[in-house]
Scaffold this motif. Structure first.
Motif, PDB file in Angstrom:
ATOM      1  N   GLY A 185      -5.352  19.459  35.872  1.00 13.39           N
ATOM      2  CA  GLY A 185      -4.261  20.086  35.129  1.00 13.39           C
ATOM      3  C   GLY A 185      -4.350  19.950  33.627  1.00 13.39           C
ATOM      4  N   ILE A 186      -5.378  19.273  33.120  1.00 16.70           N
ATOM      5  CA  ILE A 186      -5.481  19.053  31.672  1.00 16.70           C
ATOM      6  C   ILE A 186      -6.832  19.564  31.166  1.00 16.70           C
ATOM      7  CG2 ILE A 186      -5.493  17.319  29.834  1.00 16.70           C
ATOM      8  CD1 ILE A 186      -3.583  15.645  31.571  1.00 16.70           C
ATOM      9  N   LEU A 187      -6.797  20.667  30.422  1.00 14.59           N
ATOM     10  CA  LEU A 187      -8.017  21.238  29.832  1.00 14.59           C
ATOM     11  C   LEU A 187      -9.104  21.411  30.897  1.00 14.59           C
ATOM     12  CD1 LEU A 187      -8.026  18.976  26.617  1.00 14.59           C
ATOM     13  CD2 LEU A 187      -7.087  21.287  26.809  1.00 14.59           C
ATOM     14  N   ASP A 188      -8.654  21.802  32.104  1.00 15.52           N
ATOM     15  CA  ASP A 188      -9.565  21.888  33.257  1.00 15.52           C
ATOM     16  C   ASP A 188      -9.566  23.270  33.897  1.00 15.52           C
ATOM     17  OD1 ASP A 188      -7.013  21.856  34.396  1.00 15.52           O
ATOM     18  OD2 ASP A 188      -7.700  20.807  36.203  1.00 15.52           O
ATOM     19  N   ALA A 189      -9.047  24.294  33.196  1.00 14.49           N
ATOM     20  CA  ALA A 189      -8.956  25.619  33.807  1.00 14.49           C
ATOM     21  C   ALA A 189     -10.252  26.401  33.605  1.00 14.49           C
ATOM     22  CB  ALA A 189      -7.782  26.395  33.231  1.00 14.49           C
ATOM     23  N   THR A 190     -10.746  26.983  34.683  1.00 15.74           N
ATOM     24  CA  THR A 190     -11.952  27.824  34.606  1.00 15.74           C
ATOM     25  C   THR A 190     -11.542  29.221  34.126  1.00 15.74           C
ATOM     26  OG1 THR A 190     -11.699  28.629  36.853  1.00 15.74           O
ATOM     27  CG2 THR A 190     -12.970  26.599  36.558  1.00 15.74           C
ATOM     28  N   VAL A 191     -12.533  30.083  33.964  1.00 13.21           N
ATOM     29  CA  VAL A 191     -12.254  31.457  33.518  1.00 13.21           C
ATOM     30  C   VAL A 191     -11.293  32.181  34.457  1.00 13.21           C
ATOM     31  CG1 VAL A 191     -14.189  32.024  32.022  1.00 13.21           C
ATOM     32  CG2 VAL A 191     -14.517  32.058  34.484  1.00 13.21           C
ATOM     33  N   THR A 192     -11.303  31.802  35.717  1.00 13.94           N
ATOM     34  CA  THR A 192     -10.387  32.440  36.669  1.00 13.94           C
ATOM     35  C   THR A 192      -9.031  31.725  36.735  1.00 13.94           C
ATOM     36  OG1 THR A 192     -11.256  31.130  38.498  1.00 13.94           O
ATOM     37  CG2 THR A 192     -12.292  33.260  38.117  1.00 13.94           C
ATOM     38  N   LYS A 193      -8.784  30.836  35.740  1.00 11.43           N
ATOM     39  CA  LYS A 193      -7.500  30.113  35.616  1.00 11.43           C
ATOM     40  C   LYS A 193      -7.256  29.115  36.747  1.00 11.43           C
ATOM     41  CE  LYS A 193      -6.254  32.933  32.163  1.00 11.43           C
ATOM     42  NZ  LYS A 193      -7.027  32.606  30.964  1.00 11.43           N
ATOM     43  N   CYS A 198      -9.889  16.516  38.444  1.00 14.39           N
ATOM     44  CA  CYS A 198      -9.787  15.529  39.521  1.00 14.39           C
ATOM     45  C   CYS A 198      -8.381  14.911  39.586  1.00 14.39           C
ATOM     46  CB  CYS A 198     -10.834  14.434  39.304  1.00 14.39           C
ATOM     47  SG  CYS A 198     -10.849  13.216  40.618  1.00 14.39           S
ATOM     48  N   VAL A 199      -7.718  15.132  40.721  1.00 13.94           N
ATOM     49  CA  VAL A 199      -6.363  14.592  40.932  1.00 13.94           C
ATOM     50  C   VAL A 199      -6.384  13.059  40.947  1.00 13.94           C
ATOM     51  CG1 VAL A 199      -4.416  14.476  42.552  1.00 13.94           C
ATOM     52  CG2 VAL A 199      -5.672  16.606  42.275  1.00 13.94           C
ATOM     53  N   ASP A 200      -7.428  12.511  41.574  1.00 18.10           N
ATOM     54  CA  ASP A 200      -7.514  11.049  41.680  1.00 18.10           C
ATOM     55  C   ASP A 200      -7.715  10.415  40.307  1.00 18.10           C
ATOM     56  OD1 ASP A 200      -7.455  11.115  44.607  1.00 18.10           O
ATOM     57  OD2 ASP A 200      -9.419  12.069  44.399  1.00 18.10           O
ATOM     58  N   LEU A 201      -8.428  11.111  39.424  1.00 17.29           N
ATOM     59  CA  LEU A 201      -8.617  10.615  38.056  1.00 17.29           C
ATOM     60  C   LEU A 201      -7.293  10.663  37.298  1.00 17.29           C
ATOM     61  CD1 LEU A 201     -10.401   9.653  35.722  1.00 17.29           C
ATOM     62  CD2 LEU A 201     -11.078  12.042  35.341  1.00 17.29           C
ATOM     63  N   LEU A 202      -6.546  11.755  37.473  1.00 19.80           N
ATOM     64  CA  LEU A 202      -5.231  11.859  36.819  1.00 19.80           C
ATOM     65  C   LEU A 202      -4.334  10.700  37.230  1.00 19.80           C
ATOM     66  CD1 LEU A 202      -3.263  13.502  35.037  1.00 19.80           C
ATOM     67  CD2 LEU A 202      -2.492  14.651  37.131  1.00 19.80           C
ATOM     68  N   GLN A 203      -4.379  10.359  38.518  1.00 17.65           N
ATOM     69  CA  GLN A 203      -3.546   9.275  39.028  1.00 17.65           C
ATOM     70  C   GLN A 203      -3.892   7.940  38.349  1.00 17.65           C
ATOM     71  OE1 GLN A 203      -3.576   8.509  43.416  1.00 17.65           O
ATOM     72  NE2 GLN A 203      -2.008  10.109  43.315  1.00 17.65           N
ATOM     73  N   ARG A 204      -5.176   7.657  38.223  1.00 10.68           N
ATOM     74  CA  ARG A 204      -5.603   6.408  37.573  1.00 10.68           C
ATOM     75  C   ARG A 204      -5.215   6.408  36.091  1.00 10.68           C
ATOM     76  NH1 ARG A 204      -5.796   1.232  38.044  1.00 10.68           N
ATOM     77  NH2 ARG A 204      -7.607   0.195  37.152  1.00 10.68           N
ATOM     78  N   ILE A 218     -15.969  21.329  32.080  1.00  9.92           N
ATOM     79  CA  ILE A 218     -15.397  22.678  32.165  1.00  9.92           C
ATOM     80  C   ILE A 218     -15.415  23.225  30.738  1.00  9.92           C
ATOM     81  CG2 ILE A 218     -13.417  24.061  32.895  1.00  9.92           C
ATOM     82  CD1 ILE A 218     -14.976  22.557  35.185  1.00  9.92           C
ATOM     83  N   HIS A 219     -16.509  23.914  30.402  1.00  9.52           N
ATOM     84  CA  HIS A 219     -16.757  24.305  29.010  1.00  9.52           C
ATOM     85  C   HIS A 219     -15.600  25.119  28.439  1.00  9.52           C
ATOM     86  CE1 HIS A 219     -21.372  24.293  30.096  1.00  9.52           C
ATOM     87  NE2 HIS A 219     -20.805  23.103  30.264  1.00  9.52           N
ATOM     88  N   GLU A 220     -15.030  25.984  29.282  1.00 10.52           N
ATOM     89  CA  GLU A 220     -13.964  26.884  28.798  1.00 10.52           C
ATOM     90  C   GLU A 220     -12.648  26.141  28.583  1.00 10.52           C
ATOM     91  OE1 GLU A 220     -15.706  26.712  31.583  1.00 10.52           O
ATOM     92  OE2 GLU A 220     -14.929  28.073  33.134  1.00 10.52           O
ATOM     93  N   SER A 247     -19.400  21.149  23.906  1.00 12.13           N
ATOM     94  CA  SER A 247     -19.958  21.744  22.682  1.00 12.13           C
ATOM     95  C   SER A 247     -20.462  23.158  22.913  1.00 12.13           C
ATOM     96  CB  SER A 247     -21.095  20.872  22.146  1.00 12.13           C
ATOM     97  OG  SER A 247     -20.617  19.569  21.875  1.00 12.13           O
ATOM     98  N   VAL A 248     -20.863  23.452  24.148  1.00  6.29           N
ATOM     99  CA  VAL A 248     -21.277  24.824  24.448  1.00  6.29           C
ATOM    100  C   VAL A 248     -20.157  25.555  25.179  1.00  6.29           C
ATOM    101  CG1 VAL A 248     -23.736  24.218  24.548  1.00  6.29           C
ATOM    102  CG2 VAL A 248     -22.405  24.347  26.692  1.00  6.29           C
ATOM    103  N   THR A 249     -20.219  26.880  25.073  1.00  3.21           N
ATOM    104  CA  THR A 249     -19.249  27.749  25.748  1.00  3.21           C
ATOM    105  C   THR A 249     -19.667  27.948  27.199  1.00  3.21           C
ATOM    106  OG1 THR A 249     -20.556  29.685  25.187  1.00  3.21           O
ATOM    107  CG2 THR A 249     -18.880  29.004  23.581  1.00  3.21           C
ATOM    108  N   ARG A 250     -18.898  28.728  27.919  1.00  7.91           N
ATOM    109  CA  ARG A 250     -19.219  29.068  29.299  1.00  7.91           C
ATOM    110  C   ARG A 250     -20.587  29.739  29.386  1.00  7.91           C
ATOM    111  NH1 ARG A 250     -20.834  29.244  33.177  1.00  7.91           N
ATOM    112  NH2 ARG A 250     -20.095  29.606  35.294  1.00  7.91           N
TER     113      ARG A 250
END
Ligand code: 5GP
Ligand code: MN
Ligand code: MN
Ligand code: MN
Length: 267
Positions: A185-193, A198-204, A218-220, A247-250
């Motif tokens: 949910g944080i800066l993790d959206a792909t081109v298809t939104k 990782c939910v488990d990482l968010l929890q930690r 997730i470059h985008e 540093s690189v785009t999609r």
């Protein structure tokens, strides 16, 4: 990403201001450079500490690791903290032993790749589920290369128990967390939104509330987001600054500028 929307003391590399005081530490974040950057093609601002959040190479060949390491060596930062990403296949020895032929026509030597990065010198510190304390400031940095499984790449792990166990090793007193991938949910959206973090990482992260979390993958999702954590008495508002430093785009073009942040001395 507009400069106005950035938290205090966070900059994109084209709009850096002076450190608030000389005793602050300047961190410079890059990620996902994929052998697409060089001194000529990509500007890395000066600072005290470089943070690279993985995907150093195209596919982890030894000469690609060498090129990436030589580029990092040539940068002026005193400490250069680096993790691997899913593209850096040879750095994941058990994975590479099994799957090398999916990536390479001939088998490289994983031990040589690991040696190359662990013993690079020039201030390079390679973290694989481990911490490093910055000697001058005492800031504790923890780095992990793992991302949720996606087409069987290096350092992939299944969502659920496997990744939960990995993230449980992040020490609670970590100030700066480096992972290759974003939390959910944080800066993790792909081109298809689609949010693929990782939910488990968010929890930690919600348990630890590090000052900074730097990632890429997730470059985008390149950008900065500040999360202010709710507290019971509304005093002492803690926040975590999330930085997707890809540093690189999609399209693998090195067009996303390095992201810089300054931290005060720890007291
Ligand atoms: P890389 O191959 O460099 O690790 O990731 C490059 C791109 O692949 C990302 O910018 C993203 O578009 C896509 N990608 C990487 N991991 C995932 C994933 O887990 N799910 C989806 N849907 N796309 C991903
Ligand atoms: Mn030298
Ligand atoms: Mn990448
Ligand atoms: Mn990646």
């Amino acid at each position: 990403m507009s400069q106005q929307s950035l938290p205090n003391h966070v900059y994109i590399s084209s709009k850096i201001q002076d450190k608030p005081a000389p005793d602050w530490t300047r961190f410079v974040c890059v990620s996902d450079t994929h052998n697409k950057v060089s001194l000529e093609t990509y500007h890395v601002p000066e600072g005290d500490v470089l943070l690279h959040s993985g995907d150093l190479t195209e596919v982890g060949k030894l000469d690609q690791i060498k090129t990436a390491v030589n580029w990092i060596k040539s940068l002026p930062h005193k400490h250069k903290i680096v993790i691997a990403g899913n593209h850096d296949s040879t750095l994941d020895k058990p994975f590479y032993e099994e799957y090398w032929s999916k990536f390479h026509h001939y088998k490289e030597n994983s031990d040589d790749a690991i040696d190359m990065i662990r013993n690079a010198g020039h201030g390079i510190v390679y973290l694989e589920d481990e911490s490093f304390t910055i000697p001058e400031s005492g800031y504790q940095v923890y780095g992990s290369p793992y991302t949720p499984r996606f087409y069987d790449w290096a350092f992939n792990g299944d969502r659920g128990p496997f990744l939960k166990e990995k993230w449980s090793k992040i020490p609670p007193d970590t100030h700066i967390l480096m992972t290759h991938g974003p939390p959910f949910g944080i800066l993790d959206a792909t081109v298809t939104k689609e949010n693929v973090g990782c939910v488990d990482l968010l929890q930690r992260i919600q348990e630890i509330k590090p000052l900074i979390h730097v990632f890429g993958h997730i470059h985008e999702g390149y950008g900065v987001f500040e999360k202010k954590w709710e507290t019971e008495n509304n005093e002492d508002t803690k926040s975590t600054i999330f930085i997707n430093a890809s540093s690189v785009t999609r399209a693998y073009k090195p067009q996303n500028k390095a992201i810089v942040f300054d931290l005060p001395p720890l007291n």
